[in-house]
Enzyme design. Structure first.
Site, PDB file in Angstrom:
ATOM      1  N   HIS A 182       0.826  -1.209   0.000  1.00 25.77           N
ATOM      2  CA  HIS A 182       0.000   0.000   0.000  1.00 25.77           C
ATOM      3  C   HIS A 182       0.863   1.263   0.000  1.00 25.77           C
ATOM      4  O   HIS A 182       2.043   1.244   0.355  1.00 25.77           O
ATOM      5  CB  HIS A 182      -0.913   0.014   1.223  1.00 25.77           C
ATOM      6  CG  HIS A 182      -0.158   0.036   2.523  1.00 25.77           C
ATOM      7  ND1 HIS A 182       0.386   1.188   3.062  1.00 25.77           N
ATOM      8  CD2 HIS A 182       0.164  -0.962   3.382  1.00 25.77           C
ATOM      9  CE1 HIS A 182       1.001   0.914   4.195  1.00 25.77           C
ATOM     10  NE2 HIS A 182       0.881  -0.396   4.414  1.00 25.77           N
ATOM     11  N   GLU A 226      -2.583  -7.343   7.542  1.00 28.96           N
ATOM     12  CA  GLU A 226      -1.326  -7.123   8.255  1.00 28.96           C
ATOM     13  C   GLU A 226      -1.144  -8.152   9.367  1.00 28.96           C
ATOM     14  O   GLU A 226      -2.121  -8.727   9.867  1.00 28.96           O
ATOM     15  CB  GLU A 226      -1.340  -5.710   8.844  1.00 28.96           C
ATOM     16  CG  GLU A 226      -0.123  -5.323   9.669  1.00 28.96           C
ATOM     17  CD  GLU A 226       1.140  -5.234   8.831  1.00 28.96           C
ATOM     18  OE1 GLU A 226       1.676  -6.319   8.510  1.00 28.96           O
ATOM     19  OE2 GLU A 226       1.591  -4.122   8.530  1.00 28.96           O
TER      20      GLU A 226
END
Length: 228
Positions: A9, A82
């Site tokens: 990202h 994550e």
């Protein structure tokens, strides 16, 4: 051979000083949005059959920038989230570096388990399982982009390179960088690593010299020797 574009990202306001982890509501910063737009341009020449993302906002926003104008929906896969950093989540990295666990994470990550969180080994297992499942779903001609997080990407790359998880800190995954992995029947091939340039994929020929190219190599023995 299935081709994966593995993307981290773009930047957020927490990237760098703080371990954001799974903190909700962490969006791309202005710089991160610019990175995501630039990423979309860098991969514009690549056909994509699917775009997959971690459920966290910063990944979905990055993936949506790539999906815009392609007629593809971003598909969320929770297995690409994550790492669960538990009690480390939201704490400054300078503070965490003083914790004895920090040295384990750096030198022996396969033994690292975060308090009230996830182990790095478990994180790698579910992330690699996600990629293998998408490979099966999309098939040998599939090309797809998966947007995830630094440690997750490093763990997937370590698996593709045949490295033990204890070596994954040697791999870099910068914001909005692209790593390209081609999964052949016998082994994966890492074609690009942490790339920030315009992307053009090499041709994927299933047939070579009258037979199936099972390795993905361009040489009969070894790899990368060219056609001459």
């Amino acid at each position: 051979m299935t081709t994966l574009l593995l993307v981290r990202h773009g930047l957020t306001d927490l990237t760098g000083p703080v371990l954001a982890g799974r903190t909700p509501g962490v969006h791309l910063s202005e710089a991160g949005r610019a990175q995501a737009a630039a990423l979309a341009g860098r991969v514009a020449g690549v056909r994509l059959d699917a775009i997959v993302s971690s459920p966290l906002e910063r990944c979905r926003e990055t993936a949506q920038a790539v999906a815009r104008g392609r007629g593809l929906d971003v598909q969320v896969d929770d297995r690409l989230i994550e790492c669960g950093y538990g009690e480390w989540t939201g704490r400054p990295l300078k503070e965490l570096a003083k914790d004895p666990l920090w040295q384990v994470v750096q030198a022996h990550p396969s033994a690292a388990a975060f308090p009230d969180g996830e182990s790095l080994a478990d994180m790698q297992h579910r992330a690699v399982a996600a990629i293998r499942a998408w490979n099966r779903t999309l098939g040998s001609k599939g090309v797809y982009l998966a947007c995830s997080h630094g440690d997750v990407i490093k763990a997937i790359v370590a698996d593709a390179l045949g490295l033990h998880l204890d070596q994954f800190q040697r791999i870099t995954a910068d914001p909005a960088a692209v790593t390209v992995i081609r999964y052949a029947p016998l082994r994966p091939f890492v074609l690009r690593l942490n790339d920030m340039g315009e992307l053009r994929l090499p041709e994927d020929s299933e047939e070579k010299d009258g037979g199936e190219n099972l390795t993905g190599s361009d040489a009969a023995v070894g790899g990368g020797s060219g056609t001459t």
